[in-house]
Write a protein that holds these residues in place. Sequence first.
Motif, PDB file in Angstrom:
ATOM      1  N   PRO A  21       3.955  -5.024  32.350  1.00 61.50           N
ATOM      2  CA  PRO A  21       3.429  -5.778  31.206  1.00 61.50           C
ATOM      3  C   PRO A  21       2.176  -5.155  30.602  1.00 61.50           C
ATOM      4  O   PRO A  21       1.942  -5.277  29.397  1.00 61.50           O
ATOM      5  CB  PRO A  21       3.122  -7.152  31.825  1.00 61.50           C
ATOM      6  CG  PRO A  21       4.057  -7.270  32.975  1.00 61.50           C
ATOM      7  CD  PRO A  21       4.157  -5.878  33.533  1.00 61.50           C
ATOM      8  N   LEU A  22       1.367  -4.477  31.423  1.00 59.71           N
ATOM      9  CA  LEU A  22       0.186  -3.807  30.876  1.00 59.71           C
ATOM     10  C   LEU A  22       0.599  -2.663  29.949  1.00 59.71           C
ATOM     11  O   LEU A  22      -0.057  -2.399  28.938  1.00 59.71           O
ATOM     12  CB  LEU A  22      -0.706  -3.279  31.998  1.00 59.71           C
ATOM     13  CG  LEU A  22      -1.462  -4.348  32.801  1.00 59.71           C
ATOM     14  CD1 LEU A  22      -2.221  -3.715  33.967  1.00 59.71           C
ATOM     15  CD2 LEU A  22      -2.429  -5.114  31.900  1.00 59.71           C
ATOM     16  N   GLY A  23       1.688  -1.979  30.301  1.00 61.43           N
ATOM     17  CA  GLY A  23       2.208  -0.947  29.406  1.00 61.43           C
ATOM     18  C   GLY A  23       2.672  -1.532  28.091  1.00 61.43           C
ATOM     19  O   GLY A  23       2.470  -0.948  27.017  1.00 61.43           O
ATOM     20  N   ASP A  24       3.290  -2.706  28.162  1.00 57.59           N
ATOM     21  CA  ASP A  24       3.722  -3.413  26.961  1.00 57.59           C
ATOM     22  C   ASP A  24       2.515  -3.806  26.113  1.00 57.59           C
ATOM     23  O   ASP A  24       2.504  -3.621  24.882  1.00 57.59           O
ATOM     24  CB  ASP A  24       4.509  -4.652  27.383  1.00 57.59           C
ATOM     25  CG  ASP A  24       5.203  -5.337  26.215  1.00 57.59           C
ATOM     26  OD1 ASP A  24       4.569  -5.487  25.157  1.00 57.59           O
ATOM     27  OD2 ASP A  24       6.367  -5.730  26.356  1.00 57.59           O
ATOM     28  N   LEU A  25       1.485  -4.329  26.760  1.00 66.46           N
ATOM     29  CA  LEU A  25       0.281  -4.742  26.033  1.00 66.46           C
ATOM     30  C   LEU A  25      -0.455  -3.544  25.435  1.00 66.46           C
ATOM     31  O   LEU A  25      -1.069  -3.653  24.370  1.00 66.46           O
ATOM     32  CB  LEU A  25      -0.653  -5.522  26.955  1.00 66.46           C
ATOM     33  CG  LEU A  25      -0.179  -6.927  27.353  1.00 66.46           C
ATOM     34  CD1 LEU A  25      -1.106  -7.527  28.401  1.00 66.46           C
ATOM     35  CD2 LEU A  25      -0.086  -7.832  26.128  1.00 66.46           C
ATOM     36  N   LEU A  64       1.343  -3.431  12.619  1.00 68.04           N
ATOM     37  CA  LEU A  64       2.801  -3.361  12.713  1.00 68.04           C
ATOM     38  C   LEU A  64       3.326  -4.377  13.718  1.00 68.04           C
ATOM     39  O   LEU A  64       2.667  -4.693  14.708  1.00 68.04           O
ATOM     40  CB  LEU A  64       3.247  -1.964  13.147  1.00 68.04           C
ATOM     41  CG  LEU A  64       3.062  -0.819  12.152  1.00 68.04           C
ATOM     42  CD1 LEU A  64       3.510   0.485  12.786  1.00 68.04           C
ATOM     43  CD2 LEU A  64       3.841  -1.074  10.869  1.00 68.04           C
ATOM     44  N   LYS A  65       4.563  -4.859  13.491  1.00 68.50           N
ATOM     45  CA  LYS A  65       5.230  -5.734  14.454  1.00 68.50           C
ATOM     46  C   LYS A  65       6.012  -4.904  15.456  1.00 68.50           C
ATOM     47  O   LYS A  65       5.961  -5.135  16.655  1.00 68.50           O
ATOM     48  CB  LYS A  65       6.170  -6.708  13.735  1.00 68.50           C
ATOM     49  CG  LYS A  65       6.907  -7.654  14.681  1.00 68.50           C
ATOM     50  CD  LYS A  65       7.841  -8.573  13.909  1.00 68.50           C
ATOM     51  CE  LYS A  65       8.561  -9.543  14.851  1.00 68.50           C
ATOM     52  NZ  LYS A  65       9.481  -8.834  15.767  1.00 68.50           N
ATOM     53  N   ASP A  66       6.793  -3.945  14.962  1.00 67.11           N
ATOM     54  CA  ASP A  66       7.569  -3.042  15.806  1.00 67.11           C
ATOM     55  C   ASP A  66       7.206  -1.609  15.471  1.00 67.11           C
ATOM     56  O   ASP A  66       6.891  -1.292  14.316  1.00 67.11           O
ATOM     57  CB  ASP A  66       9.076  -3.233  15.601  1.00 67.11           C
ATOM     58  CG  ASP A  66       9.558  -4.594  16.090  1.00 67.11           C
ATOM     59  OD1 ASP A  66       9.096  -5.032  17.160  1.00 67.11           O
ATOM     60  OD2 ASP A  66      10.389  -5.205  15.399  1.00 67.11           O
ATOM     61  N   ALA A  67       7.272  -0.726  16.481  1.00 69.84           N
ATOM     62  CA  ALA A  67       6.952   0.676  16.237  1.00 69.84           C
ATOM     63  C   ALA A  67       8.076   1.390  15.498  1.00 69.84           C
ATOM     64  O   ALA A  67       7.867   2.436  14.895  1.00 69.84           O
ATOM     65  CB  ALA A  67       6.672   1.383  17.564  1.00 69.84           C
ATOM     66  N   GLY A  68       9.286   0.831  15.559  1.00 68.00           N
ATOM     67  CA  GLY A  68      10.425   1.439  14.890  1.00 68.00           C
ATOM     68  C   GLY A  68      11.574   0.459  14.864  1.00 68.00           C
ATOM     69  O   GLY A  68      11.456  -0.682  15.304  1.00 68.00           O
ATOM     70  N   ASP A 111       8.953   0.577  21.678  1.00 65.82           N
ATOM     71  CA  ASP A 111       9.100  -0.839  21.996  1.00 65.82           C
ATOM     72  C   ASP A 111       9.961  -1.040  23.237  1.00 65.82           C
ATOM     73  O   ASP A 111       9.762  -1.988  23.996  1.00 65.82           O
ATOM     74  CB  ASP A 111       9.723  -1.587  20.814  1.00 65.82           C
ATOM     75  CG  ASP A 111       8.852  -1.529  19.572  1.00 65.82           C
ATOM     76  OD1 ASP A 111       7.673  -1.891  19.665  1.00 65.82           O
ATOM     77  OD2 ASP A 111       9.345  -1.096  18.519  1.00 65.82           O
ATOM     78  N   ARG A 112      10.922  -0.167  23.465  1.00 66.62           N
ATOM     79  CA  ARG A 112      11.821  -0.297  24.598  1.00 66.62           C
ATOM     80  C   ARG A 112      11.262   0.358  25.860  1.00 66.62           C
ATOM     81  O   ARG A 112      11.519  -0.109  26.982  1.00 66.62           O
ATOM     82  CB  ARG A 112      13.183   0.333  24.263  1.00 66.62           C
ATOM     83  CG  ARG A 112      14.237   0.234  25.343  1.00 66.62           C
ATOM     84  CD  ARG A 112      14.665  -1.196  25.621  1.00 66.62           C
ATOM     85  NE  ARG A 112      13.752  -1.877  26.536  1.00 66.62           N
ATOM     86  CZ  ARG A 112      13.854  -3.132  26.920  1.00 66.62           C
ATOM     87  NH1 ARG A 112      14.803  -3.903  26.440  1.00 66.62           N
ATOM     88  NH2 ARG A 112      12.999  -3.662  27.747  1.00 66.62           N
ATOM     89  N   ALA A 113      10.484   1.435  25.706  1.00 61.71           N
ATOM     90  CA  ALA A 113      10.048   2.215  26.861  1.00 61.71           C
ATOM     91  C   ALA A 113       8.590   1.995  27.239  1.00 61.71           C
ATOM     92  O   ALA A 113       8.107   2.617  28.188  1.00 61.71           O
ATOM     93  CB  ALA A 113      10.283   3.707  26.595  1.00 61.71           C
ATOM     94  N   HIS A 115      15.554  -4.537  19.701  1.00 57.39           N
ATOM     95  CA  HIS A 115      14.483  -4.053  20.569  1.00 57.39           C
ATOM     96  C   HIS A 115      13.371  -3.341  19.812  1.00 57.39           C
ATOM     97  O   HIS A 115      12.278  -3.166  20.344  1.00 57.39           O
ATOM     98  CB  HIS A 115      15.050  -3.085  21.618  1.00 57.39           C
ATOM     99  CG  HIS A 115      15.972  -3.728  22.607  1.00 57.39           C
ATOM    100  ND1 HIS A 115      15.529  -4.420  23.708  1.00 57.39           N
ATOM    101  CD2 HIS A 115      17.319  -3.783  22.643  1.00 57.39           C
ATOM    102  CE1 HIS A 115      16.568  -4.873  24.391  1.00 57.39           C
ATOM    103  NE2 HIS A 115      17.666  -4.501  23.770  1.00 57.39           N
ATOM    104  N   GLY A 116      13.626  -2.882  18.598  1.00 55.31           N
ATOM    105  CA  GLY A 116      12.641  -2.098  17.866  1.00 55.31           C
ATOM    106  C   GLY A 116      12.897  -0.617  18.041  1.00 55.31           C
ATOM    107  O   GLY A 116      14.035  -0.150  17.973  1.00 55.31           O
ATOM    108  N   GLY A 117      11.837   0.135  18.290  1.00 53.48           N
ATOM    109  CA  GLY A 117      11.977   1.577  18.453  1.00 53.48           C
ATOM    110  C   GLY A 117      11.948   2.007  19.911  1.00 53.48           C
ATOM    111  O   GLY A 117      11.937   1.180  20.831  1.00 53.48           O
ATOM    112  N   ILE A 118      11.906   3.326  20.118  1.00 48.65           N
ATOM    113  CA  ILE A 118      11.822   3.875  21.470  1.00 48.65           C
ATOM    114  C   ILE A 118      10.573   3.358  22.181  1.00 48.65           C
ATOM    115  O   ILE A 118      10.610   2.969  23.355  1.00 48.65           O
ATOM    116  CB  ILE A 118      11.791   5.419  21.417  1.00 48.65           C
ATOM    117  CG1 ILE A 118      13.179   5.967  21.078  1.00 48.65           C
ATOM    118  CG2 ILE A 118      11.298   6.005  22.741  1.00 48.65           C
ATOM    119  CD1 ILE A 118      14.199   5.825  22.174  1.00 48.65           C
TER     120      ILE A 118
END
Length: 297
Positions: free
Chosen positions: A246-250, A261-265, A276-278, A271-274
Amino acid sequence: MDSANAASAASSKNKGSLAQRLLSAAVLLPLVVALAWWSPWSVAAAAIVATVIGLIELYGAFRQGGYQPRLALGIGIGLTMILALSFQAILALDLILPAITLAIVVSLIVEVLDYHERGALTSWGLTLAGAVYLGWLFGHFVLLRSLHTPLRASIFTSLGIAPGTAWIFLIMAITWIQDTAAYFVGRNMGRHKMAPTLSPKKTWEGAAGGLIGSLVAGAICVPLLGLPISLLQGVLLGLVGAVVGPLGDLAESLIKRQVGLKDAGNLIPGHGGILDRADSLLFTGSVLYYLILLLAR
């Protein structure tokens, strides 16, 4: 729109989003499993592709915030990081220190030669930081795939799974089960916001559900994959994964909030972009790799 219709529309939207997430996962999961199973070089190739796409998304986000990172230079540095880690893991050729040195020196020389504005320092910092963030962390999956710790007898070892593949499967299980459990528990029971500024949808109830999911995943994967660690050590890996994931997500949310931005891609529906998923995998894969080195001796 009255409250009943609004609630119905929101519910339909959530169901549509969930269906997209499940469909995308059904398509991507077999591909990821196949690449991890095939060889360390296939994992390196996947890390290279993910880094290139991720940097396009990340630098695009930076530009959205008014910054000017250098995409070609960043991709070159990111690939240098992955190749250095790959050569060390697969060929036992240690080029990591020269690669880091080269990245710092070359990136500064480029700014010196093209200096014409006050934003050069910011450009250099974001270019280098973004490339190291993705290239270095994605490269740890090559290190994981190259681990040769002997496995115990299990269903997967009878199928000829490589030790490194088993460790990657463990990381993916801990990360994705944590994320899935947190999503469903937070969606149905979430009341208390965990990080309202960075990620308004995250709740402490969801985090607790994700923690339980990661602990169970860590314990189950030990006998299932034949990992040479105890059940307690598997739970420990799940615990650490439940914290750093979760820290990586944050961390990625921090970047997106800074540039609005809401999503990076939008590469992956639902899921959004790479990134957002990774984002969680980048932290769990790299941090748990070093913990695995301590536990699986």
